[in-house]
Scaffold this motif. Sequence first.
Motif, short mmCIF file in Angstrom:
data_model
loop_
_atom_site.label_atom_id
_atom_site.label_comp_id
_atom_site.label_asym_id
_atom_site.label_seq_id
_atom_site.Cartn_x
_atom_site.Cartn_y
_atom_site.Cartn_z
N LEU A 1 -36.11 -5.47 53.07
CA LEU A 1 -36.44 -7.64 53.24
C LEU A 1 -37.66 -7.29 53.81
CD1 LEU A 1 -35.23 -9.88 52.76
CD2 LEU A 1 -34.02 -9.64 55.15
N LEU A 2 -37.62 -6.96 55.02
CA LEU A 2 -38.96 -7.53 56.55
C LEU A 2 -40.49 -6.88 56.10
CD1 LEU A 2 -36.52 -6.90 59.85
CD2 LEU A 2 -37.34 -8.81 58.30
N LEU B 1 -44.86 -15.12 56.44
CA LEU B 1 -44.71 -14.20 55.83
C LEU B 1 -44.47 -13.76 57.67
CD1 LEU B 1 -47.87 -13.53 54.07
CD2 LEU B 1 -45.31 -14.32 53.42
N SER B 2 -43.60 -12.12 56.56
CA SER B 2 -42.46 -11.40 58.02
C SER B 2 -43.75 -10.85 58.89
CB SER B 2 -42.45 -9.76 57.45
OG SER B 2 -41.68 -9.38 58.00
N ILE B 3 -43.67 -11.32 59.95
CA ILE B 3 -44.32 -10.44 61.17
C ILE B 3 -43.85 -9.18 61.12
CG2 ILE B 3 -44.90 -12.77 62.62
CD1 ILE B 3 -42.63 -12.12 64.09
N TYR B 4 -43.32 -8.09 60.88
CA TYR B 4 -42.50 -7.05 61.43
C TYR B 4 -43.35 -6.16 61.21
CZ TYR B 4 -39.65 -3.04 60.71
OH TYR B 4 -38.22 -1.75 61.57
N PRO B 5 -43.19 -5.23 62.55
CA PRO B 5 -45.10 -4.27 63.01
C PRO B 5 -44.88 -3.39 61.39
CG PRO B 5 -43.41 -4.15 64.09
CD PRO B 5 -42.07 -5.17 63.53
N GLY B 6 -46.29 -3.53 61.27
CA GLY B 6 -46.57 -2.35 59.76
C GLY B 6 -46.17 -3.82 58.00
N ALA B 7 -45.73 -4.54 58.80
CA ALA B 7 -45.30 -5.27 56.43
C ALA B 7 -46.99 -5.57 56.45
CB ALA B 7 -44.34 -5.95 57.61
N ASN B 8 -47.81 -6.22 56.85
CA ASN B 8 -49.37 -6.23 56.27
C ASN B 8 -48.92 -6.91 54.79
OD1 ASN B 8 -49.50 -5.73 58.81
ND2 ASN B 8 -50.15 -4.29 58.27
N PRO B 9 -47.81 -8.50 54.77
CA PRO B 9 -48.03 -8.30 52.91
C PRO B 9 -49.49 -9.58 52.67
CG PRO B 9 -46.47 -9.94 54.58
CD PRO B 9 -47.52 -8.44 55.41
N PRO B 10 -49.75 -8.76 51.61
CA PRO B 10 -50.46 -9.15 51.16
C PRO B 10 -50.68 -11.29 50.48
CG PRO B 10 -50.22 -8.25 49.25
CD PRO B 10 -49.23 -8.38 50.38
N SER C 1 -31.38 -11.06 61.88
CA SER C 1 -31.19 -10.31 62.64
C SER C 1 -31.33 -9.46 63.72
CB SER C 1 -28.48 -10.34 63.33
OG SER C 1 -28.76 -9.86 64.23
N THR C 2 -31.59 -10.29 64.91
CA THR C 2 -32.25 -9.48 65.65
C THR C 2 -31.54 -8.33 66.47
OG1 THR C 2 -32.83 -10.85 67.39
CG2 THR C 2 -34.42 -10.53 66.45
N GLY C 3 -30.47 -8.65 66.20
CA GLY C 3 -28.88 -7.28 66.54
C GLY C 3 -28.19 -6.14 66.00
N PHE C 4 -29.96 -6.37 64.75
CA PHE C 4 -29.30 -5.50 63.77
C PHE C 4 -30.20 -4.06 63.57
CE2 PHE C 4 -25.38 -7.98 62.57
CZ PHE C 4 -24.43 -6.57 62.01
N PHE D 1 -39.25 -14.69 60.84
CA PHE D 1 -39.45 -13.71 60.32
C PHE D 1 -39.60 -13.01 60.79
CE2 PHE D 1 -40.14 -12.46 56.15
CZ PHE D 1 -38.33 -11.21 55.82
N GLY D 2 -38.81 -11.25 60.54
CA GLY D 2 -39.98 -10.57 61.21
C GLY D 2 -40.00 -10.45 62.87
N GLY D 3 -39.16 -10.96 63.47
CA GLY D 3 -39.43 -10.71 64.79
C GLY D 3 -38.13 -10.02 65.05
N THR D 4 -38.68 -8.87 66.25
CA THR D 4 -37.76 -8.30 66.65
C THR D 4 -36.96 -8.25 67.80
OG1 THR D 4 -39.73 -6.59 67.71
CG2 THR D 4 -39.01 -6.46 65.11
N THR D 5 -37.71 -9.00 68.88
CA THR D 5 -37.22 -9.15 69.95
C THR D 5 -36.21 -10.33 70.12
OG1 THR D 5 -39.43 -9.25 70.36
CG2 THR D 5 -38.11 -10.23 72.32
N PRO D 6 -35.24 -9.64 70.43
CA PRO D 6 -34.00 -10.97 71.06
C PRO D 6 -34.08 -12.18 71.17
CG PRO D 6 -33.30 -8.22 71.10
CD PRO D 6 -34.77 -7.85 71.09
N PRO D 7 -33.68 -13.11 70.66
CA PRO D 7 -33.73 -14.44 72.15
C PRO D 7 -32.93 -14.41 73.29
CG PRO D 7 -32.35 -14.98 70.17
CD PRO D 7 -32.92 -13.49 69.14
#
Length: 485
Positions: A80-81, A439-448, A71-74, A314-320
């Motif tokens: 996880l991200l 894969l997650s787009i959360y800043p800094g995640a960069n999963p291989p 949730s982008t509200g939390f 998944f990993g987005g941080t901007t609320p809709p």
Amino acid sequence: MKKFLTILVATLAISAGSCKKDYLELATNPNAPSSSTPGAALTGALKTTADIINGGGFTMYAAWDGYLSWSTGFQANVALLSYQITSATYDVWSPLYLNISNYNALYNQTTDASYRAMAEVMTVYDYQALVDNYNNVAYGDAIKGVSVLNPTYEKGSDVYDKLLVRLDAAIKSLQTLSAGAQTANSADIMYNGNMTKWLKFANTLKLRLALRQSNVSGKTAALKAAVAATQASGYIDESAPAAVNPGYLNSDANNGQQSPLWRNYGYTQNGGAQANNNQYQANSYAATKLTSDGDTRGFRVYTLTGGNIISTPFGGTTPPSSPPSKVGPGILQAATMSAFIMSPAEALFLQAEGVQFGYITSSTSTAAALYAAGIKASFTYDGATGVDNYISQHAYPAGGGAAALQAIINEKWKALAIFGALESFNELRRTGYPNDVPLSIYPGANPPNQVTRIPYPSVEYATNANVVAGEGTINVFTSKIFWAK
């Protein structure tokens, strides 16, 4: 609705001594399983299995598999991200071993062949889940109480071999039981004492164990022979879904008497959102997949705002701009809904793959027909419309082979949306399908790459340190379950 069952059992308090007691819950210590009548033990153990599969323990797979976004509200769930996963992050080890301990206690406290067969089938079910999460696990030395406090681990592949032998013995017993007169057994909250249905479930579980090892080429011939030996016992479908219901109620008493999926993603008895309802929202990947090319299931899998699914990557941080969609009415049907142990759609897609690749020989059904039946079962369960139009746009590949496997697994992914997250994630790791789960787009995640497994839990490092240390360093991106692609 089945009569509501209340079971009062003595609990051995360990580290969880301050936790609320769940209704129908059995032991909290695998070395001291609860004592009760066989009927009470069976009811409690089956209810607990349903809690494990449909509760919050596998929610991370629903996120990694493209169904849900945080949730982008939390505040961000960084573990996880960003895949910052440690031994303290997830633990499905403990509840599964606790559940196994109670099936084991049931088996040992009775000579009744039906109770013993049911306990054996469910023990196999739980051990497969353990291997599918952790690979090498304690098996032969497990659940021996104080006589073996530091059980050694066995290779996941070897455990699977032993599970098939164990399941064959249970199937043989069920074949005998199903041939006799059957009477209703209210303690069996899955099949009401119907041994023919239990036989079909056991045989379907056997097929799943065999197909899960499709990448292990050295086993293929033996596995095909093993499946062929019992295929006449049949498999589950919409007429015999593996679903548990002890008489769920829309009540918050005793830590909740609602169906576990409802308690996980739904609402309290007064309509308030449960924790994971607040913390998760629709994933843009699945929202698109389940509403494209004639698919209408997405409009049932998720809630709607103005007729639309409001989702985030998944990993987005901007609320809709509008309130995000949550788990919808096709999945959360009622607080009293039954809880799947294995859905008809999953079973039908297993059969489609089995026929396509020569594990099952059938003169009455083709892989294409079973594939279509799996899609129909999914549409029916979700309450979606337009299934015939959808099937016409997603015809079974005429050439078979890799295209057929991709079609089957892609459709299984859709059919298992949210409630079957563990199995769909298993299939993603086994086959690579769907091959575009983001894969997650959360800043800094960069999963291989996608997560390949979770680490052993902290409790093992605290109580069985030497044994678990022998497994070496677990890397969540490179350490694989033995059957993985």
